[in-house]
Design an enzyme around this catalytic site. Structure first.
Site, short mmCIF file in Angstrom:
data_model
loop_
_atom_site.label_atom_id
_atom_site.label_comp_id
_atom_site.label_asym_id
_atom_site.label_seq_id
_atom_site.Cartn_x
_atom_site.Cartn_y
_atom_site.Cartn_z
N GLU A 26 3.99 -7.70 2.44
CA GLU A 26 3.80 -6.54 3.38
C GLU A 26 2.52 -6.28 3.99
O GLU A 26 1.46 -6.87 3.42
CB GLU A 26 4.42 -5.36 2.82
CG GLU A 26 3.68 -5.12 1.52
CD GLU A 26 3.40 -3.38 1.59
OE1 GLU A 26 3.08 -2.93 2.64
OE2 GLU A 26 3.30 -3.06 0.30
N LYS A 160 3.92 3.18 -7.60
CA LYS A 160 2.56 3.82 -7.49
C LYS A 160 2.35 5.13 -8.34
O LYS A 160 3.38 5.91 -8.55
CB LYS A 160 2.31 4.01 -6.17
CG LYS A 160 1.77 2.74 -5.33
CD LYS A 160 1.29 3.13 -4.04
CE LYS A 160 2.51 3.41 -3.13
NZ LYS A 160 3.14 1.87 -2.32
#
Ligand code: PSU
Ligand code: MN
Length: 302
Positions: A26, A160
């Protein structure tokens, strides 16, 4: 001839045609997740890691309205340096393409474009998920929704740690996304080796990941993803005490400055880099490198 809606680089198109392993990467982590000028080095380094692993890298982004799978040297440089480059989730792809805009793709847009091109494995740092304070904000990354409807394997260091991690794991369960730990019984904590949360499935080898991918195809059902959660090595993690302290400061600063929407994740990651004097960056990079290496090994085994 009109431009096709999605353009594959020659190398990626060849590899897919001949069934050679390809790993998608990405680009939002490059444009919005890492500081300049380190981000360009990292973009190149990650492509190098895929090649060393015997696969072809396909970094994904939208340039001048064209979704691109596989970038050349100049394209990669644009992603790392172009001022004001957008951050594109899946829902933004049509807007960017229709209006001729450029942007880096998040996990949701990258997963979609990769799967559409026929790529089966992709590597990132940490998934997006449910943000803290979701009872009032309802900020849940589109990553989760896309992974619940896209047949792709994502190698990541969990989600995250700026997020509500238990809530995110719950959402992954509700949305039927298969999650397995790579050589761990505990869900990784992105910058940290472990989030402290238990996992139900553990694999030891890339071949086992490939076996699960095969089983997904044979069993059928909704086109869901496989998340391979690969922890940052314990020796390269961010000091947990420093992590917790600076993250608390970052969350408080985001609240005070009323940062929200797509800006919140880059804001918090950037705050952590500064607040830890770059140590969170090193942990993030160690995680992404490990994920990229493992993604290549899984693609070769699949
Ligand atoms: N992993 C990293 N750094 C990042 C990201 C992932 O190590 O910056 C990006 C991914 O593109 C992911 C996005 O999809 O953060 C999530 O953003 P949001 O929370 O706005 O959906
Ligand atoms: Mn969001």
């Amino acid at each position: 001839m009109p431009t096709p809606p999605v353009v594959l680089s020659g190398e990626v198109a060849d590899a897919l045609t001949y069934g050679r392993p390809v790993v998608a990467l990405e680009s939002t982590i490059i444009s919005h997740g890492l500081p300049q000028p380190r981000n360009l080095e990292v973009a190149r380094e990650l492509e190098g890691i895929v090649r060393e692993g015997g696969a072809v890298p396909a970094t994904i982004a939208v340039l001048d309205g064209v979704p691109r799978v596989g970038l050349d040297k100049d394209d990669l440089e644009r992603i790392a340096t172009e001022p004001g480059l957008r951050k594109l989730g899946f829902r933004d792809l049509a807007a960017a393409a229709g209006l001729g805009a450029s942007g880096a793709t998040t996990v949701s847009a990258t997963a979609f474009l990769a799967a559409r091109a026929g790529i089966r494995v992709f590597a990132t740092g940490g998934l997006g998920g449910v943000h803290r304070g979701w009872t009032s904000e309802q900020d849940e990354s589109a990553d989760i929704d896309m992974l619940s409807r896209t047949r792709i394997t994502v190698v990541c260091a969990g989600v995250k740690s700026i997020l509500d991690v238990p809530a995110t794991l719950q959402r992954l369960e509700t949305r039927q996304v298969t999650v397995v730990g790579y050589q761990t019984d505990q869900f990784p904590g992105f910058y940290l080796h472990s989030s402290g949360l238990p996992m139900e499935w553990r694999i030891e080898t890339p071949e086992e990941a490939a076996a699960i991918m095969r089983a997904q195809r044979l069993i059928g059902g909704p086109e869901t993803a496989l998340v391979v959660a690969n922890p940052v090595p314990a020796g390269q993690q961010l000091d947990p005490e420093l992590h917790d302290r600076v993250l608390a400061e970052a969350l408080a600063a985001a609240g005070e400055q009323e940062v929200s929407g797509p800006a919140i994740t880059p804001f918090l990651l950037d705050y952590l880099v500064r607040g830890t004097e770059g140590r969170s960056l090193e942990a993030n990079l160690a995680a992404v490198r490990g994920n990229t290496r493992l993604a290549a090994a899984i693609t070769v085994a699949a």
